[in-house]
Design a protein around this motif. Structure first.
Motif, PDB file in Angstrom:
ATOM      1  N   LEU A   1       0.832  -1.200   0.000  1.00 43.81           N
ATOM      2  CA  LEU A   1       0.000   0.000   0.000  1.00 43.81           C
ATOM      3  C   LEU A   1       0.873   1.259   0.000  1.00 43.81           C
ATOM      4  O   LEU A   1       0.605   2.215  -0.741  1.00 43.81           O
ATOM      5  CB  LEU A   1      -0.923  -0.016   1.229  1.00 43.81           C
ATOM      6  CG  LEU A   1      -1.964   1.091   1.298  1.00 43.81           C
ATOM      7  CD1 LEU A   1      -2.933   1.022   0.123  1.00 43.81           C
ATOM      8  CD2 LEU A   1      -2.740   1.012   2.614  1.00 43.81           C
TER       9      LEU A   1
ATOM     10  N   ARG B   1       2.206   1.877  -3.460  1.00 38.81           N
ATOM     11  CA  ARG B   1       1.191   2.344  -4.406  1.00 38.81           C
ATOM     12  C   ARG B   1       0.756   3.776  -4.103  1.00 38.81           C
ATOM     13  O   ARG B   1       0.361   4.516  -5.000  1.00 38.81           O
ATOM     14  CB  ARG B   1      -0.009   1.391  -4.385  1.00 38.81           C
ATOM     15  CG  ARG B   1       0.328   0.068  -5.062  1.00 38.81           C
ATOM     16  CD  ARG B   1      -0.798  -0.931  -4.972  1.00 38.81           C
ATOM     17  NE  ARG B   1      -0.459  -2.152  -5.695  1.00 38.81           N
ATOM     18  CZ  ARG B   1      -1.166  -3.272  -5.647  1.00 38.81           C
ATOM     19  NH1 ARG B   1      -2.270  -3.330  -4.909  1.00 38.81           N
ATOM     20  NH2 ARG B   1      -0.792  -4.334  -6.329  1.00 38.81           N
ATOM     21  N   LEU B   2       0.835   4.148  -2.845  1.00 38.90           N
ATOM     22  CA  LEU B   2       0.463   5.521  -2.481  1.00 38.90           C
ATOM     23  C   LEU B   2       1.600   6.505  -2.740  1.00 38.90           C
ATOM     24  O   LEU B   2       1.445   7.708  -2.541  1.00 38.90           O
ATOM     25  CB  LEU B   2       0.054   5.577  -1.001  1.00 38.90           C
ATOM     26  CG  LEU B   2      -1.257   4.853  -0.667  1.00 38.90           C
ATOM     27  CD1 LEU B   2      -1.457   4.772   0.843  1.00 38.90           C
ATOM     28  CD2 LEU B   2      -2.453   5.545  -1.325  1.00 38.90           C
TER      29      LEU B   2
ATOM     30  N   HIS C   1      -6.815  -2.709   4.843  1.00 36.46           N
ATOM     31  CA  HIS C   1      -7.071  -2.211   3.490  1.00 36.46           C
ATOM     32  C   HIS C   1      -6.296  -3.030   2.452  1.00 36.46           C
ATOM     33  O   HIS C   1      -6.816  -3.333   1.377  1.00 36.46           O
ATOM     34  CB  HIS C   1      -6.697  -0.732   3.395  1.00 36.46           C
ATOM     35  CG  HIS C   1      -7.277  -0.063   2.197  1.00 36.46           C
ATOM     36  ND1 HIS C   1      -8.632   0.107   2.018  1.00 36.46           N
ATOM     37  CD2 HIS C   1      -6.686   0.449   1.080  1.00 36.46           C
ATOM     38  CE1 HIS C   1      -8.855   0.699   0.857  1.00 36.46           C
ATOM     39  NE2 HIS C   1      -7.687   0.914   0.265  1.00 36.46           N
TER      40      HIS C   1
ATOM     41  N   VAL D   1      -8.929  -4.638   0.037  1.00 36.69           N
ATOM     42  CA  VAL D   1      -9.173  -3.790  -1.144  1.00 36.69           C
ATOM     43  C   VAL D   1      -7.929  -3.688  -2.034  1.00 36.69           C
ATOM     44  O   VAL D   1      -7.967  -4.036  -3.213  1.00 36.69           O
ATOM     45  CB  VAL D   1      -9.629  -2.373  -0.716  1.00 36.69           C
ATOM     46  CG1 VAL D   1      -9.890  -1.500  -1.942  1.00 36.69           C
ATOM     47  CG2 VAL D   1     -10.876  -2.448   0.161  1.00 36.69           C
ATOM     48  N   CYS D   2      -6.834  -3.227  -1.474  1.00 35.17           N
ATOM     49  CA  CYS D   2      -5.629  -3.015  -2.282  1.00 35.17           C
ATOM     50  C   CYS D   2      -4.801  -4.296  -2.275  1.00 35.17           C
ATOM     51  O   CYS D   2      -3.677  -4.341  -1.784  1.00 35.17           O
ATOM     52  CB  CYS D   2      -4.826  -1.832  -1.738  1.00 35.17           C
ATOM     53  SG  CYS D   2      -3.531  -1.294  -2.873  1.00 35.17           S
TER      54      CYS D   2
ATOM     55  N   PRO E   1      -6.112  -5.141  -7.159  1.00 38.97           N
ATOM     56  CA  PRO E   1      -6.596  -4.067  -6.289  1.00 38.97           C
ATOM     57  C   PRO E   1      -7.928  -3.530  -6.803  1.00 38.97           C
ATOM     58  O   PRO E   1      -8.094  -3.334  -8.007  1.00 38.97           O
ATOM     59  CB  PRO E   1      -5.496  -3.008  -6.379  1.00 38.97           C
ATOM     60  CG  PRO E   1      -4.736  -3.329  -7.616  1.00 38.97           C
ATOM     61  CD  PRO E   1      -4.841  -4.801  -7.818  1.00 38.97           C
ATOM     62  N   ALA E   2      -8.863  -3.349  -5.879  1.00 33.69           N
ATOM     63  CA  ALA E   2     -10.211  -2.922  -6.270  1.00 33.69           C
ATOM     64  C   ALA E   2     -10.293  -1.399  -6.278  1.00 33.69           C
ATOM     65  O   ALA E   2     -11.007  -0.785  -5.466  1.00 33.69           O
ATOM     66  CB  ALA E   2     -11.232  -3.532  -5.316  1.00 33.69           C
ATOM     67  N   CYS E   3      -9.567  -0.782  -7.203  1.00 33.28           N
ATOM     68  CA  CYS E   3      -9.507   0.682  -7.234  1.00 33.28           C
ATOM     69  C   CYS E   3     -10.902   1.297  -7.398  1.00 33.28           C
ATOM     70  O   CYS E   3     -11.177   2.370  -6.859  1.00 33.28           O
ATOM     71  CB  CYS E   3      -8.594   1.156  -8.360  1.00 33.28           C
ATOM     72  SG  CYS E   3      -6.897   0.558  -8.221  1.00 33.28           S
TER      73      CYS E   3
ATOM     74  N   CYS F   1     -12.353   1.700  -3.997  1.00 39.66           N
ATOM     75  CA  CYS F   1     -11.392   2.051  -2.944  1.00 39.66           C
ATOM     76  C   CYS F   1     -11.621   3.476  -2.433  1.00 39.66           C
ATOM     77  O   CYS F   1     -11.721   4.413  -3.231  1.00 39.66           O
ATOM     78  CB  CYS F   1      -9.970   1.927  -3.496  1.00 39.66           C
ATOM     79  SG  CYS F   1      -8.703   2.437  -2.321  1.00 39.66           S
TER      80      CYS F   1
ATOM     81  N   LEU G   1      -9.544   5.327  -1.196  1.00 37.78           N
ATOM     82  CA  LEU G   1      -8.351   6.146  -1.434  1.00 37.78           C
ATOM     83  C   LEU G   1      -8.181   6.526  -2.906  1.00 37.78           C
ATOM     84  O   LEU G   1      -7.217   7.208  -3.265  1.00 37.78           O
ATOM     85  CB  LEU G   1      -7.095   5.391  -0.966  1.00 37.78           C
ATOM     86  CG  LEU G   1      -7.093   4.902   0.483  1.00 37.78           C
ATOM     87  CD1 LEU G   1      -5.773   4.201   0.807  1.00 37.78           C
ATOM     88  CD2 LEU G   1      -7.310   6.068   1.443  1.00 37.78           C
ATOM     89  N   ALA G   2      -9.099   6.065  -3.755  1.00 39.20           N
ATOM     90  CA  ALA G   2      -8.911   6.255  -5.201  1.00 39.20           C
ATOM     91  C   ALA G   2      -8.734   7.727  -5.577  1.00 39.20           C
ATOM     92  O   ALA G   2      -7.983   8.056  -6.498  1.00 39.20           O
ATOM     93  CB  ALA G   2     -10.082   5.646  -5.959  1.00 39.20           C
TER      94      ALA G   2
ATOM     95  N   ALA H   1      -4.115   4.709  -8.652  1.00 37.81           N
ATOM     96  CA  ALA H   1      -5.511   4.325  -8.906  1.00 37.81           C
ATOM     97  C   ALA H   1      -5.735   4.029 -10.382  1.00 37.81           C
ATOM     98  O   ALA H   1      -5.308   4.787 -11.254  1.00 37.81           O
ATOM     99  CB  ALA H   1      -6.441   5.443  -8.452  1.00 37.81           C
TER     100      ALA H   1
HETATM  101  S1  SF4 Z   1      -6.760   3.254  -5.524  1.00 38.82           S
HETATM  102 FE1  SF4 Z   1      -6.154   1.174  -6.099  1.00 38.82          FE
HETATM  103  S2  SF4 Z   1      -3.910   1.144  -5.913  1.00 38.82           S
HETATM  104 FE2  SF4 Z   1      -4.650   2.956  -4.798  1.00 38.82          FE
HETATM  105  S3  SF4 Z   1      -4.906   2.270  -2.678  1.00 38.82           S
HETATM  106 FE3  SF4 Z   1      -6.883   1.997  -3.679  1.00 38.82          FE
HETATM  107  S4  SF4 Z   1      -6.900  -0.113  -4.435  1.00 38.82           S
HETATM  108 FE4  SF4 Z   1      -4.764   0.436  -3.955  1.00 38.82          FE
END
Ligand code: SF4
Length: 215
Positions: A149, A152-153, A187, A191-192, A197-199, A202, A204-205, A211
């Protein structure tokens, strides 16, 4: 022209969104005291929490104190631990951990990271998880979910867990690291995930630089 996502998600916003999504975040290993959680964490290497949770009811009923585990019959431990995989190695690990507790900590689980990592089979990640979950401490436990995570962030590009910890921890108030650990693990699991990953669903998308990059 569509606005471009920044290269790094805002740490404060991420933590707020994760806290809203997982207000009661806690470890998913079943344990009611520090000794049980320590044993469960040792057993969780290379397997799922669900699998560990499937064997610990019998284990925790038969063995209640560190002295019980230290004196345990290895064959009995191996029988109970069979479903978690690497059961021979893990039976030995449980005895080694318990023996260290008996010999050096009066049979109690110590409360500091320094003491915890001095116990065989207990690394920094495990020590931090214990301190956060059982002793009200705040520390970042970098497991595979937290690392994925964080990458990816856009918070780190490191692979080494200690370096990830240093870079990510620097972005937060130290008092927030426990909450970050517990919510980020959930998370990453739910999700991630590593492969898909279920963007699309999510929370955080809207702030995540990765994302929608996974097809
Ligand atoms: S948007 Fe996608 S890649 Fe980013 S934290 Fe959410 S699931 Fe992970």
């Amino acid at each position: 022209m569509p606005s471009r996502q920044p290269d790094r998600a805002d740490p404060e916003i991420v933590l707020r969104l994760l806290t809203e999504a997982y207000p009661d975040a806690r470890v998913e290993l079943a344990a009611s005291n520090p000794l049980e959680l320590l044993i469960a964490i040792v057993l969780s290497a290379q397997t799922t929490d669900e699998r560990v949770n499937s064997v610990t009811p019998e284990l925790f009923t038969r063995y209640r104190t560190a002295a019980d585990y230290a004196a345990a019959d290895l064959a009995d431990l191996e029988r109970i631990l069979g479903p978690v995989g690497y059961y021979r190695q893990k039976a030995k690990a449980v005895k080694a951990v318990a023996t260290a507790l008996v010999e050096r900590f009066d049979g109690e689980v110590p409360r500091t990271v320094e003491e915890l990592v001095s116990i065989p089979w207990v690394g920094r990640k495990s020590a931090h998880l214990l301190v956060v979950s059982m002793f009200g401490g705040s520390a970042l436990a970098v497991d595979t979910h937290v690392k994925r995570l964080a990458k990816r962030l856009g918070w780190t590009t490191q692979d080494d867990a200690d370096k990830v910890e240093a870079e990510v921890a620097a972005l937060f108030d130290p008092a927030e690291l426990g909450r970050l650990t517990l919510t980020a693990i959930l998370h990453g699991r739910r999700v991630c995930t590593a492969r898909r990953p279920a963007c699309g669903s999510c929370v955080l998308a809207g702030v995540c630089p990765s994302a929608g990059q996974f097809g």
